[in-house]
Design a protein around this motif. Structure first.
Motif, PDB file in Angstrom:
ATOM      1  N   HIS A  40       0.851  -1.194   0.000  1.00  0.00           N
ATOM      2  CA  HIS A  40       0.000   0.000   0.000  1.00  0.00           C
ATOM      3  C   HIS A  40       0.886   1.242   0.000  1.00  0.00           C
ATOM      4  O   HIS A  40       2.033   1.202   0.450  1.00  0.00           O
ATOM      5  CB  HIS A  40      -0.930   0.001   1.233  1.00  0.00           C
ATOM      6  CG  HIS A  40      -2.006   1.048   1.151  1.00  0.00           C
ATOM      7  ND1 HIS A  40      -1.815   2.335   1.603  1.00  0.00           N
ATOM      8  CD2 HIS A  40      -3.259   1.002   0.641  1.00  0.00           C
ATOM      9  CE1 HIS A  40      -2.929   3.038   1.383  1.00  0.00           C
ATOM     10  NE2 HIS A  40      -3.824   2.253   0.799  1.00  0.00           N
ATOM     11  N   SER A  57      -6.360   0.679  -1.853  1.00  0.00           N
ATOM     12  CA  SER A  57      -7.082  -0.527  -1.422  1.00  0.00           C
ATOM     13  C   SER A  57      -7.783  -1.216  -2.585  1.00  0.00           C
ATOM     14  O   SER A  57      -7.787  -2.445  -2.668  1.00  0.00           O
ATOM     15  CB  SER A  57      -8.131  -0.157  -0.367  1.00  0.00           C
ATOM     16  OG  SER A  57      -7.542   0.546   0.666  1.00  0.00           O
ATOM     17  N   SER A 145     -12.363   3.807  -1.043  1.00  0.00           N
ATOM     18  CA  SER A 145     -12.569   5.251  -1.250  1.00  0.00           C
ATOM     19  C   SER A 145     -12.549   5.591  -2.741  1.00  0.00           C
ATOM     20  O   SER A 145     -13.052   6.633  -3.146  1.00  0.00           O
ATOM     21  CB  SER A 145     -11.531   6.063  -0.474  1.00  0.00           C
ATOM     22  OG  SER A 145     -10.245   5.576  -0.719  1.00  0.00           O
ATOM     23  N   HIS A 214      -7.860  13.233   1.725  1.00  0.00           N
ATOM     24  CA  HIS A 214      -8.479  11.897   1.685  1.00  0.00           C
ATOM     25  C   HIS A 214      -9.861  11.994   2.349  1.00  0.00           C
ATOM     26  O   HIS A 214     -10.016  12.699   3.353  1.00  0.00           O
ATOM     27  CB  HIS A 214      -7.579  10.894   2.430  1.00  0.00           C
ATOM     28  CG  HIS A 214      -7.911   9.475   2.133  1.00  0.00           C
ATOM     29  ND1 HIS A 214      -8.964   8.822   2.760  1.00  0.00           N
ATOM     30  CD2 HIS A 214      -7.374   8.575   1.269  1.00  0.00           C
ATOM     31  CE1 HIS A 214      -9.028   7.579   2.287  1.00  0.00           C
ATOM     32  NE2 HIS A 214      -8.075   7.400   1.386  1.00  0.00           N
ATOM     33  N   GLU A 216     -11.337  10.183   4.348  1.00  0.00           N
ATOM     34  CA  GLU A 216     -11.411   9.762   5.755  1.00  0.00           C
ATOM     35  C   GLU A 216     -11.133  10.944   6.695  1.00  0.00           C
ATOM     36  O   GLU A 216     -11.258  10.815   7.906  1.00  0.00           O
ATOM     37  CB  GLU A 216     -10.400   8.643   6.040  1.00  0.00           C
ATOM     38  CG  GLU A 216     -10.791   7.294   5.449  1.00  0.00           C
ATOM     39  CD  GLU A 216      -9.695   6.240   5.598  1.00  0.00           C
ATOM     40  OE1 GLU A 216      -8.880   6.338   6.522  1.00  0.00           O
ATOM     41  OE2 GLU A 216      -9.651   5.322   4.763  1.00  0.00           O
ATOM     42  N   THR A 231      -6.203   7.552  -2.166  1.00  0.00           N
ATOM     43  CA  THR A 231      -4.759   7.769  -2.349  1.00  0.00           C
ATOM     44  C   THR A 231      -4.396   7.744  -3.837  1.00  0.00           C
ATOM     45  O   THR A 231      -3.657   8.605  -4.304  1.00  0.00           O
ATOM     46  CB  THR A 231      -3.949   6.712  -1.563  1.00  0.00           C
ATOM     47  OG1 THR A 231      -4.548   5.448  -1.743  1.00  0.00           O
ATOM     48  CG2 THR A 231      -3.906   7.040  -0.103  1.00  0.00           C
TER      49      THR A 231
HETATM   50  P1  13P Z   1      -7.312   3.988   0.037  1.00  0.00           P
HETATM   51  O1  13P Z   1      -6.203   3.024  -0.173  1.00  0.00           O
HETATM   52  O2  13P Z   1      -8.593   3.473  -0.549  1.00  0.00           O
HETATM   53  O3  13P Z   1      -7.023   5.357  -0.397  1.00  0.00           O
HETATM   54  O4  13P Z   1      -7.597   4.034   1.628  1.00  0.00           O
HETATM   55  C1  13P Z   1      -6.695   4.523   2.518  1.00  0.00           C
HETATM   56  C2  13P Z   1      -6.556   3.740   3.752  1.00  0.00           C
HETATM   57  O5  13P Z   1      -6.771   4.205   4.810  1.00  0.00           O
HETATM   58  C3  13P Z   1      -6.058   2.396   3.653  1.00  0.00           C
HETATM   59  O6  13P Z   1      -5.970   1.886   4.880  1.00  0.00           O
END
Ligand code: 13P
Ligand code: SF4
Length: 332
Positions: A40, A57, A145, A214, A216, A231
């Motif tokens: 990641h 993700s 996301s 982001h 979140e 991301t």
């Molecule tokens: P993304 O990889 O979907 O951007 O999500 C971020 C995340 O918090 C992964 O744990």
């Protein structure tokens, strides 16, 4: 043989010979064992650089679903390893450290979701990928996301939906889809602690910088963003946008790929609320940072820690994940 000490610690504790070139040795082990390393964007730069594939993700799940390798090593957090195992039940899925959890996944226990569902009969459950296999097994569809909007949009307008566990992402998706989904009250401790004041100060110091956020992150930070995205979405925006300076409000590991892809642009990590106390101006996920080259080498060498998912749970959990992957084919 798995040693008791490893089981107690959650990773292989064997010391690695300092003279070994770890990146080279990791690539050699991958070749010998037909293994792939997925990472990641939030992992350490050296992990990203040695991986076969780096992604958000969604991309990691898509990649796992189609790999022909015998072994997948997921350098990320536990739920990502579980997702890979659910998608590839016949493959060996390894992680570097079983302690690499996720505060967001922890904020929604399967037993609590079960009770919540009972209180809301007739509702479909849309779950963020940052959840345990047990929570996915109780869900109708999974989202990341990157695809949350398109997945939610795939339901009829009058469909009654529960969205969890990330409240900020849920609020954002409600705002861009015009829905009124019931939101689970969960969140990520990394994205939840960016300092609005600190970001405003940075914006004043760098009026030419664009703010990448982001979903979140809390709403007040989303509101002042130039772009809200996953991301991968933020990376793509930084590559394609004309601006040459960006303030980045997500885990600081992403700056490695941003700098690599755009060596002539400037990326400034947004500060967490505690930045003055800890003397650090970036925001890190301590779980993602548990992935190290030494652990990755040992994981490949000893083929442990391995992710196991209960068969009955996996058979249920794969359905909402497959549904997400199917809907995501429409994404450009
Ligand atoms: P993304 O990889 O979907 O951007 O999500 C971020 C995340 O918090 C992964 O744990
Ligand atoms: Fe979980 Fe937050 Fe870390 Fe992502 S950044 S893995 S959501 S704790």
């Amino acid at each position: 043989m798995v040693k008791k000490e490893w089981l107690d610690k959650g990773f292989v504790t064997e010391p690695v010979d300092k003279s070994i070139n770890l990146s080279k040795a990791i690539r050699q082990l991958c070749e010998d064992k037909n293994a792939v390393v997925l990472a990641h964007y939030y992992t350490h730069p050296e992990i990203q650089d040695v991986a076969d594939f780096i992604g958000d993700s969604l991309a990691l799940a898509q990649w796992a679903a189609k790999t022909e390798a015998d072994i997948i090593v997921m350098c990320g957090v536990h739920f990502m390893g579980e997702t890979n195992k659910i998608l590839c039940p016949d493959k060996k899925v390894l992680v570097c450290d079983l302690n690499a959890g996720c505060s967001l996944a922890d904020s929604c226990k399967a037993a609590d979701l079960k009770e919540f569902k009972k209180k809301h009969p007739g509702y479909k459950v849309v779950s963020y990928v940052n959840t345990t296999a047990e929570v996915k097994a109780l869900s109708d569809v999974v989202v990341t996301s990157s695809n949350a909007k398109i997945v939610v949009d795939s339901y009829p307008e009058d469909e009654k939906l529960i969205f969890g566990p990330d409240k900020n992402l849920g609020n954002y998706i409600n705002s861009i889809t015009g829905r009124d989904m019931i939101l689970w009250d969960g969140g990520c401790h990394v994205h939840g602690k960016f300092s609005l004041e600190g970001i405003m100060k940075l914006k004043e110091e760098h009026p030419d910088a664009k703010l990448l956020v982001h979903p979140e992150c809390p709403k007040p930070i989303q509101i002042i963003a130039d772009v809200v995205g996953s991301t991968a979405g933020l990376l793509k925006f930084a590559i394609n946008d004309k601006a040459d300076k960006f303030i980045v409000a997500t885990e600081s590991g992403i700056l490695h790929q941003m700098t690599k892809e755009c060596p002539n642009k400037t990326f400034i990590p947004a500060p967490p609320e505690t930045s003055e106390q800890i003397g650090c101006s970036c925001n890190e996920c301590e779980y993602m940072k548990l992935n190290t080259l030494e652990k990755l080498y040992n994981t490949l060498k000893y083929e442990w820690p391995e992710i196991k998912v209960n068969k009955a749970v996996a058979e249920k959990a794969v359905k909402p994940i497959d549904k997400m992957l199917e809907i995501s084919k429409k994404l450009k």
